[in-house]
Design an enzyme around this catalytic site. Structure first.
Site, PDB file in Angstrom:
ATOM      1  N   LEU A 186       5.646  24.884  38.374  1.00  0.00           N
ATOM      2  CA  LEU A 186       6.472  25.400  37.393  1.00  0.00           C
ATOM      3  C   LEU A 186       6.827  24.699  36.342  1.00  0.00           C
ATOM      4  O   LEU A 186       7.085  23.185  36.498  1.00  0.00           O
ATOM      5  CB  LEU A 186       7.813  25.812  38.149  1.00  0.00           C
ATOM      6  CG  LEU A 186       9.038  26.355  37.571  1.00  0.00           C
ATOM      7  CD1 LEU A 186       9.650  27.401  38.293  1.00  0.00           C
ATOM      8  CD2 LEU A 186      10.180  25.210  37.393  1.00  0.00           C
TER       9      LEU A 186
ATOM     10  N   ASP B 193      12.737  23.442  31.524  1.00  0.00           N
ATOM     11  CA  ASP B 193      13.316  22.709  30.396  1.00  0.00           C
ATOM     12  C   ASP B 193      12.354  21.954  29.461  1.00  0.00           C
ATOM     13  O   ASP B 193      11.736  21.237  29.915  1.00  0.00           O
ATOM     14  CB  ASP B 193      14.413  22.193  30.570  1.00  0.00           C
ATOM     15  CG  ASP B 193      15.424  22.542  31.458  1.00  0.00           C
ATOM     16  OD1 ASP B 193      15.268  23.847  32.035  1.00  0.00           O
ATOM     17  OD2 ASP B 193      16.582  21.909  31.937  1.00  0.00           O
TER      18      ASP B 193
ATOM     19  N   GLN C 166      10.057  20.043  32.148  1.00  0.00           N
ATOM     20  CA  GLN C 166      10.551  19.834  33.676  1.00  0.00           C
ATOM     21  C   GLN C 166       9.469  20.369  34.320  1.00  0.00           C
ATOM     22  O   GLN C 166       8.930  21.533  33.960  1.00  0.00           O
ATOM     23  CB  GLN C 166      11.880  20.613  33.842  1.00  0.00           C
ATOM     24  CG  GLN C 166      13.025  19.828  33.328  1.00  0.00           C
ATOM     25  CD  GLN C 166      13.474  18.639  34.430  1.00  0.00           C
ATOM     26  OE1 GLN C 166      13.913  19.082  35.374  1.00  0.00           O
ATOM     27  NE2 GLN C 166      13.100  17.474  34.011  1.00  0.00           N
TER      28      GLN C 166
ATOM     29  N   SER D 103      16.667  16.860  33.516  1.00  0.00           N
ATOM     30  CA  SER D 103      16.363  17.057  32.035  1.00  0.00           C
ATOM     31  C   SER D 103      16.952  16.082  31.140  1.00  0.00           C
ATOM     32  O   SER D 103      18.130  15.156  31.444  1.00  0.00           O
ATOM     33  CB  SER D 103      17.066  18.333  31.415  1.00  0.00           C
ATOM     34  OG  SER D 103      15.921  19.343  31.800  1.00  0.00           O
TER      35      SER D 103
ATOM     36  N   ARG E 142      24.988  16.277  33.597  1.00  0.00           N
ATOM     37  CA  ARG E 142      23.453  15.897  33.603  1.00  0.00           C
ATOM     38  C   ARG E 142      22.981  16.345  32.029  1.00  0.00           C
ATOM     39  O   ARG E 142      23.712  16.867  31.149  1.00  0.00           O
ATOM     40  CB  ARG E 142      22.654  16.741  34.351  1.00  0.00           C
ATOM     41  CG  ARG E 142      22.789  18.279  34.339  1.00  0.00           C
ATOM     42  CD  ARG E 142      21.893  18.827  35.472  1.00  0.00           C
ATOM     43  NE  ARG E 142      22.363  20.283  35.497  1.00  0.00           N
ATOM     44  CZ  ARG E 142      23.006  20.909  36.416  1.00  0.00           C
ATOM     45  NH1 ARG E 142      23.683  20.285  37.561  1.00  0.00           N
ATOM     46  NH2 ARG E 142      23.239  22.197  36.559  1.00  0.00           N
ATOM     47  N   ASP E 143      21.573  16.056  31.608  1.00  0.00           N
ATOM     48  CA  ASP E 143      20.896  16.517  30.511  1.00  0.00           C
ATOM     49  C   ASP E 143      21.405  15.568  29.234  1.00  0.00           C
ATOM     50  O   ASP E 143      21.909  16.286  28.128  1.00  0.00           O
ATOM     51  CB  ASP E 143      21.269  18.085  30.456  1.00  0.00           C
ATOM     52  CG  ASP E 143      20.899  18.793  31.626  1.00  0.00           C
ATOM     53  OD1 ASP E 143      20.163  18.258  32.437  1.00  0.00           O
ATOM     54  OD2 ASP E 143      21.137  20.066  31.570  1.00  0.00           O
TER      55      ASP E 143
ATOM     56  N   GLU F 268      24.706  23.814  30.183  1.00  0.00           N
ATOM     57  CA  GLU F 268      23.399  23.082  30.565  1.00  0.00           C
ATOM     58  C   GLU F 268      22.987  22.390  29.025  1.00  0.00           C
ATOM     59  O   GLU F 268      23.025  23.232  28.306  1.00  0.00           O
ATOM     60  CB  GLU F 268      22.549  23.489  31.475  1.00  0.00           C
ATOM     61  CG  GLU F 268      22.881  23.871  32.881  1.00  0.00           C
ATOM     62  CD  GLU F 268      21.782  24.242  33.801  1.00  0.00           C
ATOM     63  OE1 GLU F 268      21.743  23.606  35.057  1.00  0.00           O
ATOM     64  OE2 GLU F 268      21.172  25.204  33.468  1.00  0.00           O
TER      65      GLU F 268
HETATM   66  C1  FRU Z   1      18.348  23.571  33.291  1.00  0.00           C
HETATM   67  C2  FRU Z   1      18.574  22.768  34.381  1.00  0.00           C
HETATM   68  C3  FRU Z   1      19.292  21.242  34.038  1.00  0.00           C
HETATM   69  C4  FRU Z   1      18.597  20.250  34.902  1.00  0.00           C
HETATM   70  C5  FRU Z   1      17.203  20.776  35.066  1.00  0.00           C
HETATM   71  C6  FRU Z   1      16.536  20.627  36.560  1.00  0.00           C
HETATM   72  O1  FRU Z   1      17.417  24.548  33.601  1.00  0.00           O
HETATM   73  O2  FRU Z   1      19.235  23.253  35.498  1.00  0.00           O
HETATM   74  O3  FRU Z   1      20.573  21.295  33.795  1.00  0.00           O
HETATM   75  O4  FRU Z   1      18.511  18.936  34.397  1.00  0.00           O
HETATM   76  O5  FRU Z   1      17.114  22.181  34.788  1.00  0.00           O
HETATM   77  O6  FRU Z   1      14.994  21.035  36.414  1.00  0.00           O
END
Ligand code: FRU
Length: 508
Positions: A43, A46, A62, A106, A165-166, A224
């Site tokens: 899969l 992001d 990702q 991410s 996060r991110d 996100e």
């Molecule tokens: C968004 C998310 C981010 C996270 C990542 C994990 O799609 O949920 O917030 O960092 O995917 O794969």
């Protein structure tokens, strides 16, 4: 649908041999993309770390290697010289430290003359599966793979929930400071952005505060992948709000929006010029990230994930799903973002398969309004991957993509000139998916429909209306009998074959 155990989803990739056979199988799928970045196995979600460094574009996605499931996440690396032709470059960040033991989530990148730096979320979980998200950094090493810092830059704040996060890192020249924007959730479950700052990239980070966005104090339960960029004299804030329904977006609770305004770094306030807007009106577009180092004050470049969290796609049984969108150029016109494919995309055109637009001028991409020749056809065979340009006269119009030969089914598009609304319905396709989230969506236009550019790949369709005024992105999985383009009404049509620009090779 396959049930995955936690062990299967979070299995560590020990060697490329663990997934070589999987890749060989997946490669045979008729839905593998020809000019979009897609997962080598498993899969992709992001886009991460999108930046230019020393004449090369770097992009990561990702990646969960094992199948169409969200589990242990890696950053998979692809590179390009022109943002059109992409090469697989192997695994980027691996979850191999205690602080990222359950995934390199991410993040973004920034480059200086000397180095390329990555900022990401180390998703740590303890034996009770309690999550601690760390903000971590790495830089591109001599051999082309990232080198991590021994320790995270900072941990989560305890006055927010576990959702922090991110990191999106930027440099703000007026302040001579680096800033990190982090997507977060308050303790009372409101989506927001935390802001950190430092004079150095790899140390000295302190919490500056929570971003104030007047009017957006209660807008979704988690934001996100926040991102900020500047186009001309405007700032643009982008994010993906979750756990909320928005008007006109059917049952979906995951969105990707932007606000144009002004960022005041003294008060940490983003002052909106107007309402939020959707980045894309389609079924599948999320977590878009602005590229860094675009080096043009009047535009930004963005790329998104063709897919949504919580959704399921028909390639799941083939053990893969997801794709990156085309990179898009962003400019501001009339107070909104105009999003267009990069001009370099034209270099993929590989011959006109059909045209009934005699006065079409390829240089300016224009034709006399509604010009179509007498013998225009109402049933054309579509390429499995190609580009279309449709011209409209601003009146009601309808067509279907990937209809059956008798004209039934397909992805139907209809335009209501009075309301200036396009309605797109994918329920007529043989392969239906995410029915509960909704199979019909609308794309309201500000100006009458004159033009659509449509990019078809083997499992996605992206529409750009009126030179980028609005966009619509969807996954689509046509079966063998779904190959026809049918129109009702006067629509000028040109169809190009495109060249493939991603190689489906095994680099891990
Ligand atoms: C968004 C998310 C981010 C996270 C990542 C994990 O799609 O949920 O917030 O960092 O995917 O794969």
């Amino acid at each position: 649908m396959k049930e995955w155990t936690l062990e299967e989803r979070y299995r560590v990739l020990e060697s490329p041999e663990d997934i070589r056979d999987l890749h060989e199988r997946i490669k045979k799928s008729v839905y593998r993309q020809k000019y979009h970045v897609q997962p080598v196995t498993g899969l992709s979600s992001d886009p991460n770390g999108f930046t230019k460094y020393k004449d090369t574009w770097h992009l990561f996605y990702q990646w969960c290697p094992w199948g169409a499931v969200h589990g242990l996440k890696y950053w998979y690396h692809v590179t390009s010289k022109d943002l059109v032709r992409w090469e697989n470059a192997g695994v980027g960040l691996k979850p191999d430290r205690d602080y990222d033991n359950k995934g390199c989530h991410s993040g973004s990148a920034i480059s200086t003359d000397e180095a390329l730096y990555f900022f990401y979320t180390g998703n740590h979980r303890d034996e009770n599966w309690v999550r601690t998200p760390y903000t971590c950094a790495a830089y591109l090493g001599e051999d082309g793979s990232p080198v991590k810092l021994p320790e995270p830059l900072f941990g989560p704040r305890d006055d927010y929930s576990e959702h922090q996060r991110d990191p999106k890192v930027i440099y703000v020249p007026e302040k001579r400071m680096y800033y990190i924007f982090i997507g977060a959730q308050t303790l009372d479950k409101k989506g927001c952005v935390q802001v950190y700052r430092s004079g150095e990239l790899l140390s000295g980070w302190t919490f500056a505060g929570q971003l104030n966005v007047p009017g957006y104090e209660d807008f979704g339960g988690m934001w996100e992948c926040p991102c900020i960029g500047r186009i001309g004299d405007k700032d643009v804030l982008l994010f993906s709000p979750q756990y909320t329904k928005l008007p006109g977006r059917s049952e979906s609770t995951n969105h990707n929006v932007y606000i144009i305004g002004r960022m005041d770094y003294d008060t940490l306030t983003f002052i909106p010029d107007g309402e939020y807007q959707h980045l894309d009106f389609g079924f599948d577009f999320y977590a878009a990230q602005l590229a860094s180092n675009v080096d043009d004050p009047d535009r930004e470049i963005i790329i998104g994930w063709i897919g949504l969290p919580d959704n399921h796609y028909p390639t799941e049984p083939e053990e893969w799903e997801g794709s990156m969108s085309l990179p898009r150029e962003l400019r501001i016109r009339d107070g909104i973002l105009y999003q267009t494919p990069l001009p370099e995309m034209r270099t993929l055109r590989d011959g006109i398969l059909y045209t009934d637009v005699p006065e079409y001028d390829e240089k300016t991409d224009a034709c006399a309004d509604g010009t179509i020749s007498e013998n225009a056809s109402d049933a054309l065979e579509l390429p499995a991957f190609g580009e279309m340009e449709l011209f409209f006269d601003g009146k009601d119009a309808a067509f279907s993509l990937f209809a059956r030969e008798d004209g039934s089914g397909g992805l139907t598009f209809s335009y209501d000139a009075e309301e200036r609304i396009c309605t797109i319905d994918r329920s007529g396709m043989d392969k239906r998916f995410n029915e509960k989230v909704g199979e019909v969506l609308t794309m309201p236009l500000r100006t009458p429909l004159k033009k659509l550019r449509i990019f078809i790949d083997r499992s996605s369709v992206e529409l750009f209306a009126n030179d980028g005024e609005e966009t619509f992105t969807t996954h689509l999985y046509p079966t063998e009998r779904e190959r026809w383009f049918r129109t009702a009404g006067e629509i000028g049509t040109t169809i190009w074959q495109l060249k493939a620009s991603v190689e489906d090779n095994f680099v891990v």
